[in-house]
Every structure is written in structure tokens, then in C-alpha cells.
Design a protein around this motif. Structure first.
Motif, PDB file in Angstrom:
ATOM      1  N   TYR A 254       0.716  -1.198   0.002  1.00 51.93           N
ATOM      2  CA  TYR A 254      -0.070  -0.068  -0.033  1.00 51.93           C
ATOM      3  C   TYR A 254       0.785   1.245   0.029  1.00 51.93           C
ATOM      4  CZ  TYR A 254      -3.934  -2.922   1.050  1.00 51.93           C
ATOM      5  OH  TYR A 254      -5.071  -3.770   1.177  1.00 51.93           O
ATOM      6  N   GLU A 255       2.544   0.961  -0.174  1.00 50.38           N
ATOM      7  CA  GLU A 255       3.142   2.267  -0.121  1.00 50.38           C
ATOM      8  C   GLU A 255       2.743   3.454  -1.046  1.00 50.38           C
ATOM      9  OE1 GLU A 255       5.807   4.482   1.866  1.00 50.38           O
ATOM     10  OE2 GLU A 255       5.072   2.554   2.281  1.00 50.38           O
ATOM     11  N   PRO A 256       2.601   3.056  -2.195  1.00 50.00           N
ATOM     12  CA  PRO A 256       2.466   3.814  -3.339  1.00 50.00           C
ATOM     13  C   PRO A 256       1.062   4.613  -2.845  1.00 50.00           C
ATOM     14  CG  PRO A 256       2.908   2.060  -4.408  1.00 50.00           C
ATOM     15  CD  PRO A 256       2.766   1.607  -3.030  1.00 50.00           C
ATOM     16  N   ARG A 257       0.010   4.240  -2.436  1.00 48.75           N
ATOM     17  CA  ARG A 257      -1.163   4.706  -2.334  1.00 48.75           C
ATOM     18  C   ARG A 257      -0.708   5.719  -1.128  1.00 48.75           C
ATOM     19  NH1 ARG A 257      -6.297   0.670  -2.607  1.00 48.75           N
ATOM     20  NH2 ARG A 257      -6.022   0.010  -4.781  1.00 48.75           N
ATOM     21  N   ARG A 258      -0.254   5.462  -0.093  1.00 44.81           N
ATOM     22  CA  ARG A 258       0.016   6.200   1.063  1.00 44.81           C
ATOM     23  C   ARG A 258       0.958   7.533   0.462  1.00 44.81           C
ATOM     24  NH1 ARG A 258       1.680   1.798   4.249  1.00 44.81           N
ATOM     25  NH2 ARG A 258       3.824   2.482   4.139  1.00 44.81           N
ATOM     26  N   LYS A 259       2.020   7.250  -0.432  1.00 46.81           N
ATOM     27  CA  LYS A 259       2.803   8.306  -0.796  1.00 46.81           C
ATOM     28  C   LYS A 259       1.565   9.457  -1.759  1.00 46.81           C
ATOM     29  CE  LYS A 259       7.226   6.748  -0.849  1.00 46.81           C
ATOM     30  NZ  LYS A 259       8.567   6.073  -1.809  1.00 46.81           N
ATOM     31  N   ARG A 260       0.629   8.836  -2.557  1.00 49.09           N
ATOM     32  CA  ARG A 260       0.111   9.713  -3.296  1.00 49.09           C
ATOM     33  C   ARG A 260      -0.956  10.475  -2.272  1.00 49.09           C
ATOM     34  NH1 ARG A 260      -0.505   5.263  -7.150  1.00 49.09           N
ATOM     35  NH2 ARG A 260      -2.438   4.364  -5.931  1.00 49.09           N
ATOM     36  N   LEU A 261      -1.629   9.826  -1.326  1.00 42.83           N
ATOM     37  CA  LEU A 261      -2.393  10.530  -0.462  1.00 42.83           C
ATOM     38  C   LEU A 261      -1.714  11.758   0.124  1.00 42.83           C
ATOM     39  CD1 LEU A 261      -5.164  10.664   0.890  1.00 42.83           C
ATOM     40  CD2 LEU A 261      -4.216   9.219   2.616  1.00 42.83           C
ATOM     41  N   PHE A 262      -0.509  11.317   0.704  1.00 38.53           N
ATOM     42  CA  PHE A 262       0.078  12.474   1.459  1.00 38.53           C
ATOM     43  C   PHE A 262       0.354  13.403   0.662  1.00 38.53           C
ATOM     44  CE2 PHE A 262       4.594  13.995   2.522  1.00 38.53           C
ATOM     45  CZ  PHE A 262       4.179  14.610   3.426  1.00 38.53           C
ATOM     46  N   TYR A 263       0.957  13.424  -0.674  1.00 35.59           N
ATOM     47  CA  TYR A 263       1.619  14.226  -1.270  1.00 35.59           C
ATOM     48  C   TYR A 263       0.111  15.027  -2.164  1.00 35.59           C
ATOM     49  CZ  TYR A 263       6.349  12.888  -1.164  1.00 35.59           C
ATOM     50  OH  TYR A 263       7.622  12.698  -0.767  1.00 35.59           O
ATOM     51  N   LYS A 264      -0.953  14.275  -2.586  1.00 33.67           N
ATOM     52  CA  LYS A 264      -1.950  14.981  -2.832  1.00 33.67           C
ATOM     53  C   LYS A 264      -2.370  15.995  -1.918  1.00 33.67           C
ATOM     54  CE  LYS A 264      -6.665  14.159  -4.605  1.00 33.67           C
ATOM     55  NZ  LYS A 264      -7.524  13.114  -4.982  1.00 33.67           N
ATOM     56  N   TYR A 265      -2.440  15.512  -0.774  1.00 29.14           N
ATOM     57  CA  TYR A 265      -3.019  16.614   0.546  1.00 29.14           C
ATOM     58  C   TYR A 265      -2.009  17.855   0.549  1.00 29.14           C
ATOM     59  CZ  TYR A 265      -4.277  18.137   5.022  1.00 29.14           C
ATOM     60  OH  TYR A 265      -4.812  18.727   6.086  1.00 29.14           O
TER      61      TYR A 265
ATOM     62  N   ILE B 260      -3.147  21.757  -0.309  1.00 25.71           N
ATOM     63  CA  ILE B 260      -3.081  22.814   0.778  1.00 25.71           C
ATOM     64  C   ILE B 260      -1.984  23.871   0.120  1.00 25.71           C
ATOM     65  CG2 ILE B 260      -2.091  23.250   2.926  1.00 25.71           C
ATOM     66  CD1 ILE B 260      -4.961  21.894   2.759  1.00 25.71           C
ATOM     67  N   THR B 261      -0.844  23.404  -0.391  1.00 29.46           N
ATOM     68  CA  THR B 261       0.213  24.501  -1.131  1.00 29.46           C
ATOM     69  C   THR B 261      -0.446  25.245  -2.026  1.00 29.46           C
ATOM     70  OG1 THR B 261       2.194  22.800  -0.553  1.00 29.46           O
ATOM     71  CG2 THR B 261       2.330  24.552  -1.938  1.00 29.46           C
ATOM     72  N   SER B 262      -1.307  24.502  -3.106  1.00 32.50           N
ATOM     73  CA  SER B 262      -1.802  25.211  -4.193  1.00 32.50           C
ATOM     74  C   SER B 262      -2.907  26.277  -3.514  1.00 32.50           C
ATOM     75  CB  SER B 262      -2.753  24.226  -5.020  1.00 32.50           C
ATOM     76  OG  SER B 262      -1.731  23.515  -5.543  1.00 32.50           O
ATOM     77  N   VAL B 263      -3.824  25.964  -2.522  1.00 28.61           N
ATOM     78  CA  VAL B 263      -4.644  26.753  -1.946  1.00 28.61           C
ATOM     79  C   VAL B 263      -3.722  28.001  -1.322  1.00 28.61           C
ATOM     80  CG1 VAL B 263      -6.321  27.210   0.115  1.00 28.61           C
ATOM     81  CG2 VAL B 263      -6.200  25.095  -1.413  1.00 28.61           C
ATOM     82  N   SER B 264      -2.698  27.823  -0.616  1.00 28.11           N
ATOM     83  CA  SER B 264      -1.921  28.937  -0.190  1.00 28.11           C
ATOM     84  C   SER B 264      -1.224  29.744  -1.419  1.00 28.11           C
ATOM     85  CB  SER B 264      -0.629  28.267   0.638  1.00 28.11           C
ATOM     86  OG  SER B 264      -1.008  27.472   1.754  1.00 28.11           O
ATOM     87  N   LEU B 265      -0.849  29.081  -2.231  1.00 30.44           N
ATOM     88  CA  LEU B 265      -0.293  30.110  -3.318  1.00 30.44           C
ATOM     89  C   LEU B 265      -1.627  30.812  -4.103  1.00 30.44           C
ATOM     90  CD1 LEU B 265       2.014  27.670  -5.052  1.00 30.44           C
ATOM     91  CD2 LEU B 265       2.665  29.679  -3.802  1.00 30.44           C
ATOM     92  N   LEU B 266      -2.695  30.138  -3.881  1.00 31.67           N
ATOM     93  CA  LEU B 266      -3.671  31.133  -4.842  1.00 31.67           C
ATOM     94  C   LEU B 266      -4.277  32.000  -3.885  1.00 31.67           C
ATOM     95  CD1 LEU B 266      -6.040  31.105  -6.874  1.00 31.67           C
ATOM     96  CD2 LEU B 266      -7.456  29.482  -5.685  1.00 31.67           C
ATOM     97  N   SER B 267      -4.057  31.934  -2.399  1.00 32.27           N
ATOM     98  CA  SER B 267      -4.583  32.855  -1.685  1.00 32.27           C
ATOM     99  C   SER B 267      -3.607  33.952  -1.826  1.00 32.27           C
ATOM    100  CB  SER B 267      -4.514  32.137  -0.090  1.00 32.27           C
ATOM    101  OG  SER B 267      -5.554  31.430  -0.097  1.00 32.27           O
TER     102      SER B 267
END
Length: 501
Positions: A7-18, A22-29
């Protein structure tokens, strides 16, 4: 063999997706704040610049009025006149234009430019015959002239089409003897003043935003990792549970919602473990309870068929076979009732009846066993009529199982005591028998399905361990409760209550 699932790839995708969201929202703000700030600053800058233009046009207008009050010529006259006053005005316009980086000129009441800095000739003298290349094609709209003649005029626009691009403009009237004879107009390109100001603002803002974003990114990275860590633990836990290992526990961190979820997950694991243990125990008990009587029945019948058991003993062994068949029937019936109760398929047919009468009727069916063990029945003479609202067949089964249990475990010459009483909300029934009693630890488990107390103290070990479980389930189905009270070496008492009618 297939590869082990990970399940490692899924964990990484979830972490980096989150993290990326959040980073995109911060930049947009930051971008929204930047654009909003620039918009507000632009509006404020334009207002300030218009105020500057307005003040300077008024200064030129007032100075021109003083100078022209002594000048009797006309702006559009071709006569040779003393033009030194116009030279002063033109020179003032030139100096003021350079000072505020604006284009300043004077128009007549027909909207034509009559004085501008480009008309300044040699020796700083105004040349009325000079043709201004810059303002030659200007023709100011009459509506602007009319408005400027009264109270002055300011705008952010093209000045009625005179300019190709939007500019900041201000106009003030020149009056002689109370009559407007000309209008001073000052115009400034927005880009010439605003871009340098905006550039400085952006530099300051971007430096501050860069540090803020860096701190935000590190904080979001840490929080994202921390928030997804319990999820990673839960994924690991589910892998253990899928293999039947329920001992793995998710580490509980803090006291927030994720901590509550972790606690709930661990609680679920305990429930699954108990359910799995119950399932295994159920299979083992059912297998044992079915095998024992079937083995006995098969052995007795085989003995009769092969002559091992003589014909004169047939009645005795046939009675044993009959008892074992009845035991199997009770077991199957109990399992069916248990299944119906747990599935919610057993519906109670509620009606009013006297439970004291049912206790008397049930005792009559145990008369032979009671007489054989010389058991003393106590309390029947004190029992009054006790109406209840319940399913009579189910309650007969409850009373039967409790009396049967009491008769089995009452020693020779012991007693069984019955009590019925009530208060405003409940009807109570108590059945107590003398005997060895039950330990506290066993009294807490006695209502579990297939549970049997220590066989070394049991007088009858042929039960399937379903009777008290069904008793508890039926009583709870009616909204009541049952408890077991016991004193080692003295008595065992079962007390249940039902809602009062």
C-alpha cells in the motif's frame, strides 16, 4: 505465486496529494491577496495623482487669472501684442509639467489648445504662431468644457476621445470678470507613474510572501505527515486483521478527532477479535454438542443390532436414546431461536397475562424431579396475582429455563424460593435455589451463549449453554433486564424485571 500487495504508493499519493492541495490553496490565496492589494493600491494611487493634478491646475488657473487680468489681448488674435504675460504662463506650464511629469495645456472655449509648453520660443518667449505637433489634433468635447467651466473636472479616461489610451486628467477654469475664458488641463499617463510604484510594492510584498510561504509550506508538510500517519497505521492494522491477527493496535496520539478515530479503530479490533473468538467457540461447541448425543445414539443402536445389548435391556437403552434425541431437539430449537433473536426476526406478541399463574403451571411439569430430590418450594403461598404485558409463550420459555436451571443445581433436600413484586415502573420476578453458588467471575459470563460453569460443581452437564443466553435475549427484547446474585456455598438467585403495565 503472485507478488505481495503493498500500500506504499497509495500512502505516498495521499500524502503528496494533500500537501499539493494545501500548497496550491496557499499560493492561490497569496495571488488573490496580491491582486486585491494591487487593485486597491491602484485606485488609491489614481485618486492621489488626480488630487495632485487638480491642485496644480488650480494653481496655474489662479496665476493665469492674475496675469491675464492685466492683459487685454485675445488668445486667438493675430495682432502684434505684448506677449510677455503669455510667455510667463507658458513658462509656468513648462516648469510645472516637468515637475509633476504631466502634460499641461490651456484650451479656449471651443476646445482648441491655445497655450502649451511646446509653444515656448527662443529666449523663453511665447510664440502664438507656433504649431504644436503634440496638441495640434486635440479637440476637447464640449460637455467636458461645460462641466469644467463650473466646478472643475477630473477623470480616468480618454478625455472624450482626445487621448488614444486611458489617462488621468484634471481641468480647472480660467475666469476673467466672472466669465470663463479658458481652461487649464493637466494629463498624466497611468503607466508612467503607477508602474514604478507598483514595482516597489510588489518587491516588498513578494519578499514577505516568500518567507510566509516557506513557513506555511514547512508547517503544511509537517501537519500533512502528522495527519496521514494514523491513516498509515490503520492501513497496516487492516493488513494484520485481514490475516486474522487482531492483536495489532493503532497508536493513539493526542485527543483530537484522529485520536478518537484511532480509539474507535482499536475498539473495532477488540470487537472483531471477540466476534472471531465467539465464532470459533460457537463452531467448537456446536460440533461437540451434536457429536456427543449422536455418538451415544449410534452406539446404543449398534449395540442392539449386533446383539451386544440384550433384548431385556432394550427399554432402558431406548429411553436413553429418546433422552439424547430430545437433547438434540432442544439444542436445534435453541440455536434456531438464538438465530432469530440475533437477526431480529423473532417478534413479540404482546398481551396481558398473569405471570404468577405461569410460574405455577411450569412448576407442575417439574413435580417428579422436585419430589425425587426432595426439594422444598418456598414462597408460592405469598405470591399474588402479577399481570404483565409481554409475549406469554416467550415468558413461559424464560420461566421454564430458570426453573429447570434451579432444579438441576439444587442439591438433595435443598429449596427453591419464588418471589414476585412490583413498583410504579417495573414488575420483578425472583427465583432462588440453595446450592454451591457461582463465583463472581462466572456470574458475569453466565448469560453468554454456550458458556457453562465449572463442571466439577455441576449436577447436570448435558445442557448446551444456550438457555440463559436465550432468557437474557428474550427479557431484553421486552425492555427488561436480568441479573444473577450468588453466595458461594449458600444460594444462586436470578432476578428479572419487565416494564409495569
Amino acid at each position: 505465486m503472485g507478488k505481495k500487495r503493498t500500500y506504499e504508493p497509495r500512502r505516498k499519493r495521499l500524502f503528496y496529494k494533500y500537501l499539493s492541495v494545501i500548497t496550491s490553496v496557499s499560493l492561490l490565496s497569496v495571488l488573490i491577496v496580491c491582486l486585491t492589494y494591487l487593485g486597491i493600491a491602484s485606485s488609491y494611487w489614481n485618486k492621489e495623482q488626480l488630487g495632485t493634478l487638480e491642485r496644480n491646475t488650480k494653481i496655474i488657473s489662479e496665476n493665469s487669472e492674475k496675469i491675464l487680468s492685466e492683459f487685454s489681448g485675445r488668445f486667438d488674435s493675430g495682432e502684434e501684442v505684448d506677449i510677455s504675460p503669455l510667455s510667463i504662463i507658458c513658462n509656468t506650464i513648462k516648469n510645472m509639467s516637468m515637475a509633476i511629469d504631466a502634460d499641461i495645456f490651456i484650451i479656449n472655449m471651443d476646445g482648441e489648445v491655445v497655450v502649451c509648453k511646446e509653444m515656448m520660443g527662443d529666449k523663453f518667449r511665447f510664440n502664438s504662431s507656433a504649431k504644436c505637433v503634440v496638441h495640434r489634433g486635440y479637440k476637447i468635447d464640449q460637455s467636458i468644457i461645460d462641466e469644467a467651466s463650473d466646478n472643475g473636472y477630473t477623470e480616468v479616461g480618454r478625455l472624450g476621445g482626445a487621448f488614444v489610451k486611458t489617462q488621468l486628467s484634471s481641468a480647472s477654469p480660467i475666469k476673467l470678470n466672472g466669465k470663463t475664458v479658458a481652461i487649464v488641463i493637466a494629463s498624466e499617463k497611468i503607466t508612467s507613474s503607477w508602474y514604478s510604484y507598483a514595482k516597489r510594492i510588489l518587491q516588498i510584498f513578494l519578499i514577505a510572501a516568500l518567507f510566509s510561504l516557506l513557513i506555511s509550506f514547512l508547517t503544511v508538510y509537517y501537519l500533512s505527515y502528522r495527519l496521514t500517519r494514523p491513516l498509515r497505521d490503520m492501513v497496516t492494522a487492516t493488513q494484520h486483521y485481514a490475516q486474522g491477527d487482531f492483536s495489532y493496535k493503532v497508536k493513539v496520539r493526542g485527543n483530537d478527532e484522529m485520536a478518537q478515530l484511532s480509539e474507535a479503530f482499536n475498539s473495532m479490533a477488540m470487537s472483531l477479535s471477540a466476534l472471531e473468538s465467539s465464532r470459533r467457540s460457537f463452531v467448537a461447541n456446536v460440533s461437540h454438542e451434536l457429536k456427543t448425543p449422536m455418538t451415544s445414539i449410534g452406539g446404543f443402536i449398534d449395540g442392539m443390532l449386533d446383539g451386544t445389548i440384550s433384548a431385556d435391556k432394550y427399554d432402558y437403552y431406548l429411553k436413553l436414546v429418546s433422552d439424547e434425541v430430545k437433547r438434540l431437539s432442544r439444542l436445534v430449537t435453541g440455536m434456531l431461536n438464538m438465530s432469530k433473536l440475533e437477526a431480529g426476526e423473532m417478534q413479540a406478541n404482546i398481551k396481558q397475562f398473569d405471570i404468577s399463574v405461569d410460574i405455577f403451571k411450569t412448576l407442575l411439569s417439574f413435580e417428579r424431579k422436585i419430589n425425587e430430590k426432595e426439594i422444598e418450594i418456598v414462597g408460592l403461598d405469598k405470591m399474588d396475582s402479577m399481570p404483565v404485558n409481554a409475549d406469554e409463550d416467550m415468558m413461559m420459555q424464560v420461566v421454564y429455563n430458570l426453573i429447570d436451571n434451579a432444579v438441576k443445581f439444587t442439591p438433595q433436600g435443598g429449596y427453591i424460593e419464588f418471589k414476585t413484586y412490583h413498583d410504579k415502573e417495573k414488575v420483578f420476578v425472583s427465583i432462588r435455589n440453595s446450592g454451591s453458588g457461582i463465583e463472581r467471575e462466572e456470574a458475569d459470563k453466565i448469560f453468554e451463549r454456550f458458556y457453562k460453569i465449572d463442571k466439577s460443581r455441576s449436577y447436570d452437564v448435558k445442557g448446551a449453554g444456550l438457555g440463559l443466553y436465550l432468557v437474557k435475549s428474550i427479557i431484553e427484547l421486552h425492555g427488561g433486564q436480568i441479573v444473577c446474585n450468588s453466595q458461594l456455598g449458600e444460594y444462586t438467585e436470578f432476578v428479572f424485571w419487565l416494564p409495569n403495565v
